[in-house]
Enzyme design. Structure first.
Site, PDB file in Angstrom:
ATOM      1  N   ASP A  67       7.487   7.085  -4.240  1.00 22.34           N
ATOM      2  CA  ASP A  67       6.203   7.757  -4.009  1.00 22.34           C
ATOM      3  C   ASP A  67       6.186   8.531  -2.687  1.00 22.34           C
ATOM      4  OD1 ASP A  67       6.288   5.471  -2.469  1.00 22.34           O
ATOM      5  OD2 ASP A  67       4.595   4.491  -3.419  1.00 22.34           O
ATOM      6  N   ASN A 136      -3.387  -5.284  -4.019  1.00 25.71           N
ATOM      7  CA  ASN A 136      -4.127  -5.217  -5.292  1.00 25.71           C
ATOM      8  C   ASN A 136      -3.179  -5.168  -6.490  1.00 25.71           C
ATOM      9  OD1 ASN A 136      -3.055  -2.679  -5.162  1.00 25.71           O
ATOM     10  ND2 ASN A 136      -4.995  -1.569  -5.171  1.00 25.71           N
ATOM     11  N   HIS A 138      -0.528  -3.128  -6.825  1.00 29.95           N
ATOM     12  CA  HIS A 138       0.074  -1.830  -7.160  1.00 29.95           C
ATOM     13  C   HIS A 138       1.578  -1.841  -6.909  1.00 29.95           C
ATOM     14  CE1 HIS A 138      -0.926  -0.065  -2.917  1.00 29.95           C
ATOM     15  NE2 HIS A 138       0.379  -0.239  -2.966  1.00 29.95           N
ATOM     16  N   GLU A 143      -1.941   2.452  -9.033  1.00 25.48           N
ATOM     17  CA  GLU A 143      -3.083   1.603  -8.703  1.00 25.48           C
ATOM     18  C   GLU A 143      -3.636   0.928  -9.959  1.00 25.48           C
ATOM     19  OE1 GLU A 143      -3.726   0.986  -5.718  1.00 25.48           O
ATOM     20  OE2 GLU A 143      -4.293   2.705  -4.487  1.00 25.48           O
TER      21      GLU A 143
END
Ligand code: GLP
Length: 242
Positions: A67, A136, A138, A143
């Protein structure tokens, strides 16, 4: 899925580096999917040491990163290209032209994602994809969502990711968008290696690997991978029922 619990971050990093090094030893022309974040720094340090000790060479290795923040140039100190150069590429014999990171300054999002998917396609299957994990759940910047995105795409970062990552951006505003490899591309790697350390990751590690498979916890998809290796230190793994 193979789950390994280590006593320390150092032990986690050493084991992860050994698994990656073995992929290079098996095939010196392999393609590795790499990750950023604080978690893999120790893994990269171990790989650099193995290179310095002439145990491995990156001369013919190709790397594809997960990313990149939209809006950051390659030489911005918080860009993931800068991170990779600084933490690995500048210290080993890899050819820079064989290291692929998304272009944070791309003008056309769709074109950039397509370009990256073509690179992934031309190098598949990756021998290994290294992953960290967000608080979370990811992976990359995939996400929590209502579905698992297959290919490279632009993401609006969630409020929780913004809150966790903003510590790196002191005087300037943190990017709100990022490009990320999709879950489909991650799942196509021969081996997926996820590393995590520290108590802040404990809940998401339990939800990801002992909860149900759901795009609301993106890392949970790894339960379906044919060769997923999860290495966590005892703090990160303390809520798992082993
Ligand atoms: C970022 C990256 C992820 C990484 C995560 C966790 O959001 N996009 O690839 O896994 O941070 O980072 P850390 O290892 O610092 O906890």
């Amino acid at each position: 899925m193979k789950i390994i619990v280590t006593d320390t971050y150092e032990e986690m990093s050493k084991k992860a580096a050994e698994i990656i090094a073995n992929k290079i030893i098996e095939n010196n022309k392999c393609t590795l999917g790499l990750a950023t974040g604080s978690t893999p720094i120790g893994t990269y340090k171990n790989l650099i040491k193995m290179y310095e000790d002439s145990k491995i060479s990156f001369k013919d290795v190709t790397t594809i990163n997960l990313d990149e923040y939209k809006g950051l140039s390659a030489d911005h100190h918080e860009s993931y290209r800068y991170f990779m150069n600084d933490n690995l590429f500048d210290h080993v014999d890899i050819k820079k032209e064989n290291t692929y990171v998304l272009n944070g300054l791309a003008c056309d999002d769709e074109k950039e994602c397509k370009r990256f998917d073509e690179i992934i396609n031309n190098h598949k299957p990756m021998a290994l994809q290294l992953l960290g994990i967000g608080e979370n759940g990811h992976i990359g910047f995939n996400e929590p969502a209502d579905f698992f995105p297959f290919g490279t795409h632009l993401v609006k970062l969630s409020d929780s990711t913004m809150a966790v990552n903003k510590r790196f951006f002191k005087e300037e505003e943190m990017p709100k968008y990022a490009y990320t490899m999709g879950i489909g591309s991650i799942m196509m790697a021969d081996t997926v290696l996820l590393i995590a350390n520290g108590p802040k990751k404990a809940k998401t590690m339990r939800d990801s690997f002992q909860g149900k498979v759901t795009p609301h916890v993106p890392a949970s998809i790894l339960q379906m991978h044919k060769d997923a290796i999860i290495i966590g230190d005892k703090e990160a793994m303390k809520l798992l029922d082993l």
